[in-house]
Enzyme design. Structure first.
Site, PDB file in Angstrom:
ATOM      1  N   TYR A  78      65.525 -15.870 -33.222  1.00 38.21           N
ATOM      2  CA  TYR A  78      64.674 -14.725 -33.609  1.00 38.21           C
ATOM      3  C   TYR A  78      64.835 -14.377 -35.089  1.00 38.21           C
ATOM      4  CZ  TYR A  78      64.766 -14.074 -28.543  1.00 38.21           C
ATOM      5  OH  TYR A  78      64.669 -14.273 -27.197  1.00 38.21           O
TER       6      TYR A  78
ATOM      7  N   GLY B 239      65.684  -8.735 -22.842  1.00 36.77           N
ATOM      8  CA  GLY B 239      66.318  -8.577 -21.532  1.00 36.77           C
ATOM      9  C   GLY B 239      67.840  -8.630 -21.688  1.00 36.77           C
TER      10      GLY B 239
ATOM     11  N   THR C 115      65.049  -8.000 -14.748  1.00 37.32           N
ATOM     12  CA  THR C 115      64.394  -7.820 -13.453  1.00 37.32           C
ATOM     13  C   THR C 115      64.923  -8.874 -12.481  1.00 37.32           C
ATOM     14  OG1 THR C 115      62.432  -7.117 -14.640  1.00 37.32           O
ATOM     15  CG2 THR C 115      62.151  -7.607 -12.303  1.00 37.32           C
TER      16      THR C 115
ATOM     17  N   GLY D   9      65.544 -11.543  -9.591  1.00 40.61           N
ATOM     18  CA  GLY D   9      64.688 -12.374  -8.737  1.00 40.61           C
ATOM     19  C   GLY D   9      63.577 -13.112  -9.454  1.00 40.61           C
TER      20      GLY D   9
ATOM     21  N   ASP E 236      60.396 -61.919 -15.192  1.00 42.94           N
ATOM     22  CA  ASP E 236      59.534 -61.092 -16.042  1.00 42.94           C
ATOM     23  C   ASP E 236      58.516 -61.978 -16.761  1.00 42.94           C
ATOM     24  OD1 ASP E 236      58.514 -59.060 -17.610  1.00 42.94           O
ATOM     25  OD2 ASP E 236      60.212 -59.024 -19.005  1.00 42.94           O
TER      26      ASP E 236
HETATM   27  C1  SPV Z   1      60.544 -54.393 -20.772  1.00 41.58           C
HETATM   28  O1  SPV Z   1      61.320 -53.443 -20.586  1.00 41.58           O
HETATM   29  O2  SPV Z   1      60.009 -55.014 -19.874  1.00 41.58           O
HETATM   30  C2  SPV Z   1      60.223 -54.783 -22.141  1.00 41.58           C
HETATM   31  C3  SPV Z   1      61.204 -54.545 -23.208  1.00 41.58           C
HETATM   32  O3  SPV Z   1      59.192 -55.373 -22.332  1.00 41.58           O
HETATM   33  S1  SPV Z   1      62.149 -55.953 -23.345  1.00 41.58           S
HETATM   34  O4  SPV Z   1      62.694 -56.306 -22.016  1.00 41.58           O
HETATM   35  O5  SPV Z   1      63.211 -55.688 -24.287  1.00 41.58           O
HETATM   36  O6  SPV Z   1      61.299 -57.038 -23.817  1.00 41.58           O
HETATM   37 MG    MG Z   2      58.216 -56.017 -20.637  1.00 41.13          MG
END
Ligand code: SPV
Ligand code: MG
Length: 432
Positions: free
Chosen positions: A75, A90, A122, A124, A204
């Site tokens: 503040y 308060g 107040t 609650g 992946d």
């Molecule tokens: C993921 O998390 O799938 C990514 C980031 O693409 S990395 O795994 O670092 O490529």
């Molecule tokens: Mg990725």
């Protein structure tokens, strides 16, 4: 007539707030210092309503004479600026995290020759408890989608954690730690292709398609409210990417990141151990533009991910690509590297920021993990993604428990490695 100052968030209006406004108005002309989004974001979750919306509401409450922005959590700057005769608050700040602020307010008001009036709290009703209750009710896709942009506008750096399941999402949604300057928590989630694929027992390599990715995402969406950034891998063909954009948007996802690779995608952290073929710049630009044209809302974002450093190419290659992708409409750039020193990322950030001061820059410090968020932000980072840590943490924990049971041929010794049965039963409310 006395000038009375009342600082507030003004997001959720409840009888406690009306009471303090009445008490303030009784004592003079009531000036409400309404905390701005950035003042709040540094300490708490962003409010549901924007500053302008909150201002509109508060201005129309009987007894309020004027609403001014309070740009700071404290503040003090506004007390010095407006020099009120009275500040009203308060009495719940006598203990807890606001106690120090209370002492500072008393000192400044004394110096200004004014008074501090404390109104019995107040019971609650309080904003934090109501905010928790509202969070439990869930959110809408629209509110969730917009949240990432609001966070970027109001926080020095946005902190994102990987989620691959409802359970990991729940941790990110609720985990908070208390620090000297307020509550610290994650701002949102990263739907990682690596951890989503791994948790489904797949490599992946884009083998887990959008439909399967949406299953995990849907579990997370169901039990969280924080914004999500989706790892879109290469984005596939431009003709397919436009559908991905629409699907993500419809689900309230805030942003998709696509990487400039072609061919069979391999995880970037393999670096040059595997073939990492980069897209031709014009092709990737076309994909970005197609995605931007396809989106329906103005708040959805497409971030372009540079794989130059992953593929062993130069910083110049990365810069050239960054410029082209921004020109093609990318809302931000993610620069990736598997180097551990962070030097390449730092150099990229410096070059990028010299050219673009405001374009979001996304960093994924998996291998250069020695740098703090503050350091990465000082390089120019806008969003920091912890890309795989929830999954990497859970796997060894499960292996250890399984090994302990195998070793002893019973579960007694594993008990200490597990959460209590009562705790797991009560983890998700509504089971009883
Ligand atoms: C993921 O998390 O799938 C990514 C980031 O693409 S990395 O795994 O670092 O490529
Ligand atoms: Mg990725």
């Amino acid at each position: 007539m006395s000038k009375v100052y009342l600082g507030m968030r003004g997001d959720i209006i409840h009888p406690g707030i009306i009471n303090i406004i009445n008490e303030g108005a009784k004592r003079g002309e009531l000036l409400v210092g309404l905390l701005t989004d950035s003042a709040i974001a540094a300490h708490k979750r962003l409010p549901f309503l924007t500053y302008e919306q909150r201002k509109q509401v508060i201005e129309h409450i009987k007894g309020v004479s004027q609403v001014v922005p309070q740009e700071d959590w404290s503040y003090i700057p506004n007390l010095r600026k407006y020099k009120p005769d009275i500040i009203i608050h308060g009495d719940d700040w006598k203990s807890g995290p606001l106690k120090q602020e209370r002492d500072a307010v008393f000192a400044v008001m004394h110096e200004l020759g004014g008074a501090v009036v404390e109104i019995p709290y107040t019971p609650g009703v309080n904003t934090s408890a109501l905010q928790t209750a509202m969070t439990e009710l869930g959110t809408t896709p629209d509110v969730r989608l917009k949240m990432l942009k609001r966070l970027m506008e109001n926080k020095p750096v946005v902190r994102i954690m990987e989620a691959h399941s409802a359970l990991s999402g729940l941790i990110i949604e609720h985990l908070e730690i208390e620090k000297e300057n307020g509550i610290r928590s994650f701002d949102g989630m990263w739907s990682s292709s690596l951890t989503d694929s791994t948790s489904k027992g797949k490599p992946d390599i884009e083998a887990v398609d959008l439909t399967a990715r949406l299953q995990s995402l849907s579990d997370i969406l169901e039990c969280t409210t924080k914004p999500i950034i989706f790892d879109g891998d290469t984005g596939g063909k431009p003709e397919h990417f436009v559908f991905t954009v629409r699907t993500l948007e419809r689900n309230g996802i805030s942003a998709v990141i696509i990487e400039d690779k072609v061919g069979l995608k391999k995880n970037s952290l393999f670096g040059t151990e595997v073939v990492q073929e980069l897209s031709a710049i014009p092709d990737f630009c076309d994909k970005i533009s197609a995605g931007k044209r396809a989106q329906v809302t103005k708040d959805f974002m497409i971030f372009a991910r540079l794989e130059s450093l992953i593929a062993g190419r130069s910083l110049e290659d990365a810069f050239e690509r960054a410029k082209a992708y921004v020109k093609a409409g990318a809302d931000g750039i993610m620069i990736h590297s598997k180097e551990t020193s962070g030097e390449d990322i730092k150099a990229f950030c410096a070059g990028f920021r010299a050219e673009y001061t405001h374009i979001p820059l996304i960093l994924v410090p998996t291998t250069y993990h020695q740098f703090t968020e503050r350091e990465l932000a000082s390089w120019g980072g806008t969003i920091i993604i912890y890309a795989n840590h929830m999954l990497r943490a859970s796997y060894p924990a499960m292996v250890q428990v399984a090994k302990t049971i195998l070793t002893h041929e019973r579960a007694l010794e594993a008990e200490a490695l597990c959460m209590p049965i009562k705790a797991i039963l009560e983890l998700i409310p509504g089971g009883k």
